[in-house]
Enzyme design. Sequence first.
Site: not given
Length: 309
Positions: A140-142, A144, A241
Amino acid sequence: MKHSRSHAWTVEGSADGERVDKFVTMMGENWSRMAVQSWIREDRVRVNGRPVKGNYRLKIGERVEVSEPPPVELKVEAESIPLDVVYEDSDVIVVNKPRGMVVHPAPGNLCGTLVNALLAHCEDLSEIGGVIRPGIVHRIDKDTSGLIMAAKNDRAHRSLAEQLRRHEVDRSYIALVYGNLPHDRGTVDAPIRRDPRHRQRMAVGYKNGKSAVTHFEVLERFDKATMLRCRLETGRTHQIRVHMKYIGHPLLGDPVYGSRKQKDPIQGQALHAQELGFDHPRTGKRIRLEVDWPEDMKRLVNQLRKNTI
């Protein structure tokens, strides 16, 4: 000993007249233009077998070849970083990742990541992801927050990765998006690829894009925003996103896909991986996990309810 990798492309009509450094950056695998320009200076980039300068303009039919330098061996250190462990046994660990934590190291960012923390917490992690991504099955993104699972052995890693491939892992996110969606629920089915104009971004692209499906339902409506539950059927980079931007409702706080006209009330995209479900790789028992929203999203929701932002 690691060896360099070779890549080759034939210039087609859409790239006629393009600078070679821009073309190679666009065609590459997360390559920066600065790195490509250094390769050009080292004669690692050739057109029709000849070295060229970065400003060389390509012509239709020319063959561009790149000899990518071998990857630099990186040593990842264990770090005693607190973890919010939601589930753990001898095969799997699931962590509630905070906003701002990167999942795995990369050149220039070798410390403070989830992997550094896992190496200190766990005696074993699967080796399938290599030195940089031990145990990491998905990301998962930084910016998020929320649930992410890691495998402690290769057998568990293969099982979890196969479940992801077959779309058998339940992943549900809470998202706050700008605007008021016209439908209470829906599905975005739009392929995603790397944005050819901005290589650090992803974009919907029907040519060469990979299948991407996001299901959403409205949980609450505010004056200028909407709270959604998003369920991933696929797991492309930045999928929620990109899909929300594509339908005209970017996430609040999104520094990459959000609207520059908006003054964002939160640092980083308002996206939280709230629910995770998978079959245990050893027992086959269904594991279902859920975590509460982070405090910054709770504050933001209260502000939206009061219409103070």
